[in-house]
Design a protein around this motif. Structure first.
Motif, short mmCIF file in Angstrom:
data_model
loop_
_atom_site.label_atom_id
_atom_site.label_comp_id
_atom_site.label_asym_id
_atom_site.label_seq_id
_atom_site.Cartn_x
_atom_site.Cartn_y
_atom_site.Cartn_z
N SER A 221 93.75 91.01 -31.52
CA SER A 221 94.92 91.85 -31.36
C SER A 221 95.59 91.59 -30.13
CB SER A 221 94.78 93.32 -31.56
OG SER A 221 94.26 93.72 -32.80
N GLU B 287 97.38 88.17 -30.32
CA GLU B 287 98.52 88.17 -31.31
C GLU B 287 99.89 88.75 -30.42
OE1 GLU B 287 98.52 89.06 -36.07
OE2 GLU B 287 98.05 90.46 -34.68
N ASP B 288 99.28 89.91 -29.91
CA ASP B 288 100.32 90.62 -28.83
C ASP B 288 101.08 89.56 -27.78
OD1 ASP B 288 99.94 92.78 -30.32
OD2 ASP B 288 98.96 93.98 -28.72
N ARG B 289 100.24 88.83 -27.37
CA ARG B 289 100.69 88.05 -26.19
C ARG B 289 101.43 86.68 -26.83
NH1 ARG B 289 102.51 86.54 -22.49
NH2 ARG B 289 102.08 84.92 -20.77
N HIS C 178 103.07 87.00 -29.50
CA HIS C 178 104.29 87.62 -30.07
C HIS C 178 105.29 87.86 -28.63
CE1 HIS C 178 106.92 89.84 -32.71
NE2 HIS C 178 107.38 90.75 -31.67
N SER C 179 104.81 88.19 -27.70
CA SER C 179 105.73 88.09 -26.49
C SER C 179 106.35 86.69 -25.99
CB SER C 179 104.86 88.84 -25.32
OG SER C 179 104.09 88.04 -24.71
N ASN D 62 106.64 84.26 -28.18
CA ASN D 62 107.48 83.82 -29.33
C ASN D 62 107.59 84.85 -30.58
OD1 ASN D 62 108.71 82.58 -31.58
ND2 ASN D 62 107.72 80.65 -31.26
N ALA D 63 108.54 85.63 -30.35
CA ALA D 63 108.87 86.86 -31.19
C ALA D 63 108.98 86.59 -32.65
CB ALA D 63 109.75 87.88 -30.72
N SER D 64 109.80 85.15 -32.89
CA SER D 64 110.41 84.86 -34.12
C SER D 64 109.40 84.09 -34.94
CB SER D 64 111.63 84.18 -33.93
OG SER D 64 111.45 83.04 -33.22
N LYS E 37 106.21 83.07 -37.07
CA LYS E 37 105.40 83.92 -38.03
C LYS E 37 103.97 83.55 -37.49
CE LYS E 37 104.04 85.40 -42.12
NZ LYS E 37 104.68 86.69 -42.61
N LYS E 38 103.15 84.48 -37.60
CA LYS E 38 101.96 84.50 -36.89
C LYS E 38 100.90 84.88 -38.26
CE LYS E 38 104.31 85.97 -33.31
NZ LYS E 38 105.86 86.42 -33.67
#
Ligand SMILES: Nc1nc2c(ncn2[C@@H]2O[C@H](COP(=O)(O)OP(=O)(O)OP(=O)(O)O)[C@@H](O)[C@H]2O)c(=O)[nH]1
Ligand SMILES: [Mg+2]
Length: 225
Positions: free
Chosen positions: A180, A183-185, A187-188, A190-192, A194-195
């Motif tokens: 998690s 994943e957060d890192r 997302h920070s 590259n928010a766009s 797909k993960k």
């Protein structure tokens, strides 16, 4: 000609995941041929080459091309340099030649772990003959991410920044809390993108590869390497 570039740090799981994707694409092609032509097809290579894999390895001692070729895939090699810098022109020439002669539906490029996949896409978009958009898939090792982000922050962060899809791999080796955090890192950075969390050493749901390739198919299927 659809092009997918696989980036991600050394040992993140690129080759393992490419084997699974290649198997998915070949199975998909076989099904389509059966459905469309109603003819018996013994081998995907009658249709060949539906898929070409380009392997880039820094030294000449790498074995990834042998692993991939042992799966029966059409593999081209670019050795002794990195396709995002010194071998960028060689890659473009190779890809243009593949587009002219083999005309495959899919080309998968495995970069070295030290490459910036966005640089490769930029070069190919500028000088390549293909017209379809290039997809960048960056593979991240969930267990080693924090460590690598400290040792080589610019490289691993840029690899994530440039991705359309980030595959958070080796989740079998990391606990949920660590995954998690990773994943957060990501997302920070590259928010766009797909993960997707997965484990390249196990079965990969077909839905993962459909998401990346835009292919249709049953939601039940899984692909083996
Ligand atoms: N436990 C575990 N091992 C994995 C997973 N994915 C890959 N591996 C292993 O990790 C090692 C490296 O995997 P590769 O697929 O060769 O990684 P790579 O990114 O292609 O490596 P390089 O081309 O050397 O940069 C291999 O021993 C794989 O079997 C996974 O999800 N879980
Ligand atoms: Mg590899």
């Amino acid at each position: 000609m659809n092009i997918i570039i696989f980036g991600g740090f050394l040992g993140a799981g690129k080759t393992s995941l490419i084997l699974s994707l290649a198997s998915f694409l070949i199975q998909k092609n076989l099904k389509e041929v059966h459905q469309n032509d109603q003819q018996e097809v013994q081998s995907p290579y009658l249709q060949s080459p539906y898929l070409v894999i380009i392997e880039n390895e820094i030294g000449e001692t790498g074995i990834d091309h042998k692993i991939l070729r042992s799966g029966g895939y059409e593999v081209r090699e670019l050795f002794a340099g990195c396709v995002c810098c010194t071998l960028a022109a060689d890659l473009t020439v190779m890809l243009n030649e593949i587009a002219d002669t083999l005309k495959p539906q899919w080309v998968i490029i495995e970069c070295t772990g030290l490459a910036y996949p966005g640089n490769i896409a930029d070069t190919l978009n500028r000088y390549g003959k293909h017209s379809d958009p290039i997809r960048i898939v960056t593979v991240v090792d969930a267990e080693r991410w924090e460590e690598l982000a400290e040792v080589a922050p610019i490289l691993v962060e840029k690899q994530v920044q440039e991705a359309d899809v980030v595959l958070i791999n080796k989740i079998d080796l990391a606990d949920d809390e660590v995954i998690s955090l990773v994943e957060d890192r990501i997302h920070s950075i590259n928010a766009s993108a797909k993960k997707i969390r997965l484990s390249g050493s196990g079965m990969i749901p077909g839905s993962v590869w459909r998401e990346i390739t835009g292919a249709n198919g049953s939601s039940e299927e899984v692909t083996e390497k």
